[in-house]
Design a protein around this motif. Structure first.
Motif, PDB file in Angstrom:
ATOM      1  N   ASN A 272       0.746  -1.242  -0.100  1.00 20.22           N
ATOM      2  CA  ASN A 272       0.217   0.049   0.078  1.00 20.22           C
ATOM      3  C   ASN A 272       0.950   1.238  -0.065  1.00 20.22           C
ATOM      4  N   LYS A 273       0.323   2.166  -0.409  1.00 23.10           N
ATOM      5  CA  LYS A 273       1.152   3.512  -0.493  1.00 23.10           C
ATOM      6  C   LYS A 273       1.509   3.970   0.911  1.00 23.10           C
ATOM      7  N   ASN A 274       2.940   4.180   0.858  1.00 23.33           N
ATOM      8  CA  ASN A 274       3.375   4.815   2.118  1.00 23.33           C
ATOM      9  C   ASN A 274       3.727   3.700   3.175  1.00 23.33           C
ATOM     10  N   ASN A 302       5.999  -3.568  -5.988  1.00 23.57           N
ATOM     11  CA  ASN A 302       4.949  -3.049  -7.192  1.00 23.57           C
ATOM     12  C   ASN A 302       5.116  -3.848  -8.536  1.00 23.57           C
TER      13      ASN A 302
END
Length: 344
Positions: A272-274, A302
């Motif tokens: 997930n982002k961050n 990713n």
């Protein structure tokens, strides 16, 4: 879904579906298939949609001839409960059958939860584990796809496999750190009074066993949790000691299987982002870790690839010393294991 059973030489049991030649079918190999870790992992693979909702899976359970003969009932059970994602399943002792065109290999290995002490590096079991990893590296090199993803329990085994699977990108081999993340999160949740899923960005340096250092300088909580001085001291002093004094990993077979499934799901679908996770990956000398060994780093994932998160030390000499210490110990163990492989 109807399956047809066939015998492919002695000891090979196959349940085939007519669409098994579909290009969209992933060939997933699980080694040491009769072990508790492997059995729990195969259930996770088939029920957790690790590779997405519609991805077909052809599952290969690899074992020795003697043990493969006892897996027929397990295979029947797997086909009975599994979703329509299961395109076929085979139990085999033949490397040429098991690893041919493999897309993903979960290499459980002989050691599993065993903890090697320094004085044990020359015992026969350590030697057997090293030679088993060499064997897997050689057969992956010979039979698997060149873009195969290999997920290994330990960093020593991952280093040996990568060394002998010479044409497989080192970035396609990863080892488990998620088990230690999960254990850390459980202890932190108990100490802070939150849920495990609220804790993010734990760092595991080192390995998935007792040669580990949990780094909590960057953790945060999804909901309000009071991070007071008492908790900060506990995270810095007590948590590392708890992790290094954990009892033998062989008592955590199902947890290890769950962590392997999580590891693969994150690698496949991304972080997930961050938020980062941790994996044992090939060291490029990041954070001063000796190049050429597999070591647990924080990583972003990713598109089925990982990237080591950089810039997390901030001149913290204490954490740097812990990393360097673990790097030297692990390098010594890997050096011993590779020497065994070269002389046998």
């Amino acid at each position: 879904m109807d399956f047809v059973t066939n015998d492919v030489d002695d000891g090979n049991i196959v349940f085939d579906h007519s669409s098994c030649n579909d290009r969209n079918v992933l060939r997933v190999v699980v080694t040491e298939a009769s072990t508790e870790i492997a059995l729990a992992l195969m259930y996770r693979i088939l029920c957790d949609k690790i590779f997405g909702d519609n991805q077909l899976i052809y599952l290969i359970a690899y074992e020795t001839l003697e043990k493969a003969l006892f897996l027929e009932s397990i295979i029947i059970e797997l086909t009975d409960f599994s979703s329509d994602q299961l395109d076929g399943i085979i139990c085999t002792h033949e490397p040429s059958i098991a690893f041919k065109n493999a897309d993903i290999v979960f290499c459980i290995g002989l050691a599993r939860g065993y903890e090697f002490m320094d004085e044990e590096n020359e015992d026969t079991f350590f030697e057997e584990c090293a030679l088993a990893a060499k064997f897997y590296g050689e057969i992956i090199e010979k039979y698997a796809k060149k873009d195969v993803k290999v997920i290994v329990l330990g960093n020593v085994a991952a280093t040996i496999i990568s060394h002998y699977a010479k044409s497989i990108s080192r970035k396609n081999v990863t080892s488990l750190s998620k088990f230690n993340i999960n254990i850390c999160a459980a202890h932190i949740a108990a100490q802070s009074g939150c849920r495990v899923d609220q804790i993010k960005n734990i760092i595991i340096w080192g390995t998935n066993n007792k040669l580990t250092f949990p780094d909590c300088r960057y953790i945060y909580f999804n909901e309000d949790v009071i991070i007071n001085d008492c908790l900060l001291v506990w995270l810095k002093i007590d948590l590392p000691r708890i992790m290094q004094n954990m009892s033998n990993r062989c008592f955590y077979s199902r947890s290890l299987a769950y962590a392997l499934a999580e590891h693969c799901k994150i690698l496949w679908n991304g972080t997930n982002k961050n938020n980062w996770t941790c994996m044992g990956v090939y060291s490029d000398n990041s954070y001063g870790v000796n190049e050429g060994i597999f070591f647990s780093f924080p990583v972003f994932c990713n598109n089925k690839e990982y990237e080591i998160v950089q810039g997390l030390l901030d001149d913290n000499s204490y954490v740097q010393r812990q990393i360097e210490k673990l790097s030297e110990i692990l390098t010594s163990k890997i050096r011993d294991a590779l020497q065994i492989c070269k002389t046998k």
